[in-house]
Every structure is written in C-alpha cells, then in structure tokens.
Design a protein around this motif. Structure first.
Motif, PDB file in Angstrom:
ATOM      1  N   PHE A 183       2.500  -9.940  -7.389  1.00  8.28           N
ATOM      2  CA  PHE A 183       1.379  -9.002  -7.354  1.00  8.28           C
ATOM      3  C   PHE A 183       1.217  -8.507  -5.933  1.00  8.28           C
ATOM      4  CE2 PHE A 183      -3.047  -7.764  -6.882  1.00  8.28           C
ATOM      5  CZ  PHE A 183      -3.254  -6.993  -8.021  1.00  8.28           C
ATOM      6  N   VAL A 184       1.020  -7.198  -5.805  1.00 11.27           N
ATOM      7  CA  VAL A 184       0.929  -6.590  -4.482  1.00 11.27           C
ATOM      8  C   VAL A 184      -0.332  -5.755  -4.362  1.00 11.27           C
ATOM      9  CG1 VAL A 184       2.004  -4.912  -2.928  1.00 11.27           C
ATOM     10  CG2 VAL A 184       3.429  -6.486  -4.219  1.00 11.27           C
ATOM     11  N   VAL A 185      -1.027  -5.929  -3.272  1.00 15.98           N
ATOM     12  CA  VAL A 185      -2.055  -4.981  -2.852  1.00 15.98           C
ATOM     13  C   VAL A 185      -1.351  -4.011  -1.920  1.00 15.98           C
ATOM     14  CG1 VAL A 185      -4.162  -4.660  -1.518  1.00 15.98           C
ATOM     15  CG2 VAL A 185      -3.957  -6.609  -3.070  1.00 15.98           C
ATOM     16  N   PRO A 186      -1.147  -2.761  -2.343  1.00 16.01           N
ATOM     17  CA  PRO A 186      -0.394  -1.813  -1.510  1.00 16.01           C
ATOM     18  C   PRO A 186      -0.975  -1.688  -0.103  1.00 16.01           C
ATOM     19  CG  PRO A 186      -0.795  -0.890  -3.691  1.00 16.01           C
ATOM     20  CD  PRO A 186      -1.622  -2.138  -3.598  1.00 16.01           C
TER      21      PRO A 186
ATOM     22  N   ALA B  97       7.838  -2.581 -13.064  1.00 16.75           N
ATOM     23  CA  ALA B  97       6.644  -2.499 -12.214  1.00 16.75           C
ATOM     24  C   ALA B  97       5.519  -1.865 -13.012  1.00 16.75           C
ATOM     25  CB  ALA B  97       6.924  -1.684 -10.954  1.00 16.75           C
ATOM     26  N   ALA B  98       4.297  -2.326 -12.759  1.00 22.37           N
ATOM     27  CA  ALA B  98       3.158  -1.852 -13.534  1.00 22.37           C
ATOM     28  C   ALA B  98       1.891  -1.914 -12.701  1.00 22.37           C
ATOM     29  CB  ALA B  98       2.978  -2.700 -14.794  1.00 22.37           C
ATOM     30  N   GLN B  99       1.030  -0.946 -12.907  1.00 20.35           N
ATOM     31  CA  GLN B  99      -0.327  -1.059 -12.384  1.00 20.35           C
ATOM     32  C   GLN B  99      -0.985  -2.194 -13.165  1.00 20.35           C
ATOM     33  OE1 GLN B  99      -2.840   2.381 -12.967  1.00 20.35           O
ATOM     34  NE2 GLN B  99      -3.895   2.040 -11.020  1.00 20.35           N
TER      35      GLN B  99
ATOM     36  N   ASP C  76     -11.162   4.968 -15.497  1.00 21.70           N
ATOM     37  CA  ASP C  76     -11.934   4.157 -14.547  1.00 21.70           C
ATOM     38  C   ASP C  76     -11.101   3.020 -13.962  1.00 21.70           C
ATOM     39  OD1 ASP C  76     -14.913   5.160 -14.799  1.00 21.70           O
ATOM     40  OD2 ASP C  76     -14.072   5.136 -16.817  1.00 21.70           O
ATOM     41  N   GLU C  77     -10.134   2.534 -14.735  1.00 22.16           N
ATOM     42  CA  GLU C  77      -9.297   1.428 -14.266  1.00 22.16           C
ATOM     43  C   GLU C  77      -8.171   1.902 -13.348  1.00 22.16           C
ATOM     44  OE1 GLU C  77     -11.574   0.126 -17.689  1.00 22.16           O
ATOM     45  OE2 GLU C  77     -10.240   1.843 -17.455  1.00 22.16           O
ATOM     46  N   SER C  78      -7.754   3.146 -13.477  1.00 27.29           N
ATOM     47  CA  SER C  78      -6.509   3.572 -12.834  1.00 27.29           C
ATOM     48  C   SER C  78      -6.682   4.453 -11.602  1.00 27.29           C
ATOM     49  CB  SER C  78      -5.646   4.321 -13.857  1.00 27.29           C
ATOM     50  OG  SER C  78      -6.362   5.418 -14.397  1.00 27.29           O
ATOM     51  N   PHE C  79      -7.731   5.282 -11.557  1.00 25.60           N
ATOM     52  CA  PHE C  79      -7.742   6.386 -10.591  1.00 25.60           C
ATOM     53  C   PHE C  79      -7.799   5.941  -9.136  1.00 25.60           C
ATOM     54  CE2 PHE C  79     -12.322   5.748 -10.654  1.00 25.60           C
ATOM     55  CZ  PHE C  79     -12.754   6.180  -9.410  1.00 25.60           C
ATOM     56  N   ALA C  80      -8.513   4.855  -8.845  1.00 26.50           N
ATOM     57  CA  ALA C  80      -8.782   4.513  -7.440  1.00 26.50           C
ATOM     58  C   ALA C  80      -7.505   4.156  -6.684  1.00 26.50           C
ATOM     59  CB  ALA C  80      -9.783   3.371  -7.369  1.00 26.50           C
ATOM     60  N   MET C  81      -6.695   3.249  -7.232  1.00 27.84           N
ATOM     61  CA  MET C  81      -5.477   2.852  -6.531  1.00 27.84           C
ATOM     62  C   MET C  81      -4.527   4.032  -6.357  1.00 27.84           C
ATOM     63  SD  MET C  81      -2.450   0.188  -7.536  1.00 27.84           S
ATOM     64  CE  MET C  81      -1.397   1.532  -8.116  1.00 27.84           C
TER      65      MET C  81
ATOM     66  N   ILE D 198      -0.474  -3.741  -8.031  1.00 27.12           N
ATOM     67  CA  ILE D 198       0.852  -3.546  -8.630  1.00 27.12           C
ATOM     68  C   ILE D 198       1.493  -4.902  -8.911  1.00 27.12           C
ATOM     69  CG2 ILE D 198       3.185  -2.641  -8.264  1.00 27.12           C
ATOM     70  CD1 ILE D 198       1.880  -0.603  -6.310  1.00 27.12           C
ATOM     71  N   ALA D 199       1.972  -5.077 -10.132  1.00 28.78           N
ATOM     72  CA  ALA D 199       2.767  -6.251 -10.488  1.00 28.78           C
ATOM     73  C   ALA D 199       4.203  -5.787 -10.703  1.00 28.78           C
ATOM     74  CB  ALA D 199       2.227  -6.906 -11.750  1.00 28.78           C
ATOM     75  N   TYR D 200       5.157  -6.575 -10.231  1.00 24.78           N
ATOM     76  CA  TYR D 200       6.554  -6.179 -10.425  1.00 24.78           C
ATOM     77  C   TYR D 200       7.455  -7.413 -10.487  1.00 24.78           C
ATOM     78  CZ  TYR D 200       7.690  -6.891  -5.407  1.00 24.78           C
ATOM     79  OH  TYR D 200       7.909  -7.417  -4.155  1.00 24.78           O
ATOM     80  N   ASN D 201       8.644  -7.199 -11.069  1.00 23.80           N
ATOM     81  CA  ASN D 201       9.645  -8.264 -11.176  1.00 23.80           C
ATOM     82  C   ASN D 201      10.606  -8.104 -10.003  1.00 23.80           C
ATOM     83  OD1 ASN D 201      11.995  -9.821 -11.874  1.00 23.80           O
ATOM     84  ND2 ASN D 201      11.207  -9.889 -13.988  1.00 23.80           N
TER      85      ASN D 201
END
Length: 393
Positions: free
Chosen positions: A283-286, A263-265, A206-211, A173-176
């Motif tokens: 950038f955050v690793v949840p 905020a954005a994936q 494929d890019e989105s589902f895992a997180m 996740i990227a966020y301001n």
C-alpha cells in the motif's frame, strides 16, 4: 481481524425512491428540510432510562472469537455503566441509510436511534441540514484530549462539534510489487504503459476524486471546479485508451489477489487484510498525497439518550478501549495514544500493530495526508453527472 472487510459491502451506489427524492431535495438545499438548532433536541431520558440504540456498519467493532454475537468492548461498557446497548449492524450504504432515517428527521421526528456512524461526505450532508445535534465536549474529556489533531477540523464540521471519528482510513494505491516488477511512488505511476488494462479506480465519486486531484498537484483542502474538471478530463482520456481496466467497489480486493489487476485505488484497512494472505501486496501513499477520511459518530435529532450517547463515544476514546477496537478493525486509529497501549502488549502480533503505519501513520506519511473539502450540495449534481458518465453508472 475480520474475515471480510466491512468496506467489501456495497457503498454509495446511489438510490431510488424515497432515498433519491430526499437526496435530490437536500442537494438542492430546499429550506424546509433544514432544522434550526433550537429544534434539534428532545427530552433526554438518560438519567432514568439506562439504555442506548447504536446503529453501525457490519464488521466494524470487535467480536469475541468464541461468540460472534458478543462484542467485548461494548460488553465492558455495559458492565461498567449499567447501561444496556442495543447494537445494530444496519448500515450497508450511506444513501440507503439516509433514505431510512431521512423522512423522520425531515418531519421533526425521532429516528429511534441514539447514535449512528456515517462517512465524511454523508456527515457533511447531515450537518448542513441540521439533522444532528451538537455534542457537549465538557462531558467528553477523552475525546477532547485524545482525538487525533489531524482529524479535528474537517471542512464540513469545524471543531468537530457534531461528529466524532469512529475509525479513520486512507485512500491510496495498492499494488502487487512482485508481479509488476517495479515500485509505485506517484499517482502518475499508474498511467505507465506496463499497467495498461491492469489498473482499477474506485467507482464512487466521494471515494475517488481526492487522490486523483492530488496526483495533479491540487491542494484538496481548497480544490475548485476547474481542478475537478481537469482531473476528469485526464481520467476520461485514460478510459478511452483502455488504460483503466474498470471502476470498482471493493471487488478490487479479489482482482488484486488473483493477479488480474496489478494496481488499484484502495482503502488502507482492506490492504492490511490482503497482506496477511499475500505479502506481495503493498500500500502506498503517493508522494503527491492521499486522502485521510473518517467515518464518524453522530447523534441524530431528538435522540432519546443524548447524554448516554456522549458517554459511550467518550468511552471509545479511552486509549485502552481504542486499542482494543483498532486491533480488530485494522483501520487508522483516531486515538494516537492507543499506539502505546498496543506496543506494550505481551502478544507479539498485537504489539506489531503499533508499528503499522496504516493503523498509526508515522510523521512522514502524515505530511502527505489531507482531509478533502467536501462536495457541496450546489456542486454535487453537476459533478456526479460528469463522474458517473465516465464510470458508466
């Protein structure tokens, strides 16, 4: 650092014509497409023909500041080995490139390329089809010694017999932080009321589902169909309430930079570049986890210079060479030993890269990273239809 992220190019948009036909055929597991191990290798010309053809994505290798056609690490390999490398930046989309090389591979013909770079999910397809060759690790001592342990056993290629990561990355996740006015630490933080209409997710399945599954507490190394449907039910509800602004390719970069999205994936490598111009972007690793992925080197069937290709791959796993590449592309380096090389640099900017957890994840971050089980060919048609219906593709 590249002026434009390589991932800002169109990715995984789906294809028609020959690509769609091949994807449908292989997705259904049609037996004639599979190539037996005994039929994958051709005559190797490496000993008497010192050249190599290497197909990669644009902006995915170091470039000379004064000569954009010169790639210093490749030039050094050519000088050392006497091997001439034809380097092409012809991969702009996984499906599109699959459609380009698929007819030859399906018909037991050479692609004309000795080395290619594909995303994890496409590597899985090529490995399942038997369209890439097993590598000789005895000829790759640096790969055997220095490959990141966390990248050694993907579900689609146990032991990395057919693939070697070129670069790796994290989908998080990227966020301001300044504009949002609070921290994001959990995937569920994206669903708070103050982000309604100001959050985006990646459009590619494929890019989105895992997180998104990890946000529901799922172990993505062994996720099930029930896990997938539970995740899509949640996202469908968020879409219906207008919470998710839209689904994006890499245009989330522009939205985050402008402040239209808070905020954005996002991909870790993109955010490093964004932060150079906008230090408010984080950038955050949840806490629940994020996906660690790779884009990997593969040797297609009937490659004419297999031994030379293995030699080039091993060259890029020398820590000093890996450090040069990491300093330019700014993705997660698959050679952790390169960190010490950068840390010892007299150049302060290069030395600082050794401390960047988005290039060299620290132990705390690594505990939250996992490589997802890939979507199988039997699952893909159903899951893609469901996801694309939500995204609007």
């Amino acid at each position: 650092m590249a002026d434009l992220s390589r991932r800002a190019l169109l990715r995984g948009a789906g294809a028609t014509g020959v690509t769609g036909a091949l994807a449908a055929m292989t997705g259904c597991g049609v037996p004639p497409a599979y190539v037996r191990a005994a039929d994958r290798a051709g005559p190797d010309r490496s000993a008497h023909d010192p050249r190599l053809t290497f197909a990669n994505w644009p902006l995915y290798i170091d470039v000379d500041d004064h000569d954009k056609q010169r790639r210093p690490t490749l030039a050094a390999f050519e000088r050392r080995s006497g091997i001439s490398v034809t380097y092409t930046e012809e991969i702009n989309d996984n499906d599109e490139f699959f459609g380009k090389i698929g007819p030859a591979l399906m018909n037991h013909q050479s692609t004309g390329r000795d080395l290619i770079v594909m995303s994890d999910w496409m590597c899985a397809r090529l490995v399942r089809l038997g369209w890439v060759q097993e590598m000789d690790r005895a000829a790759q001592p640096h790969v055997a010694r220095y490959l990141d342990p966390q990248l050694r056993t993907p579900h689609f290629d146990p032991g990395r017999r057919h693939s070697v990561p070129w670069q790796s990355g994290i989908t998080g996740i990227a966020y301001n932080r300044r504009k949002l006015g609070r921290e994001i630490r959990h995937t569920s933080d994206l669903w708070q009321d103050d982000l309604r209409g100001r959050v985006t997710l990646l459009s590619g399945l494929d890019e989105s589902f895992a997180m998104l599954m990890q946000g529901d507490g799922v172990d993505i190394t062994r996720w099930t169909a029930d896990d997938f449907h539970r995740m899509t039910d949640r996202i469908r509800r968020l879409v219906s309430r207008g919470h998710i602004r839209r689904f994006t390719g890499n245009d989330y970069i522009k939205d985050l930079d402008s402040g239209d999205v808070l905020a954005a994936q996002a991909y870790s490598g993109d955010v490093i570049q964004l932060q150079a111009d906008n230090p408010d972007i984080e950038f955050v690793v949840p806490q629940e986890g994020a996906e660690l992925w790779a884009e990997s080197l593969l040797i297609p069937n009937l490659a004419a210079h297999k031994r030379t290709a293995e030699r080039l791959i091993d060259y890029y796993y020398e820590p000093a060479v890996a450090a040069e590449l990491a300093a330019w592309v700014n993705y997660v380096c698959p050679v952790p030993a390169a960190r010490e090389v950068l840390a010892s640099s007299k150049d302060k900017e290069r030395a600082a890269l050794a401390e960047d957890p988005l290039i060299f994840p620290d132990d705390a971050m690594r505990k939250r990273l996992a490589i997802a089980r890939d979507i199988t060919s039997a699952e893909r048609t159903e899951f893609a239809k469901e996801w694309n219906g939500i995204v609007g593709l």
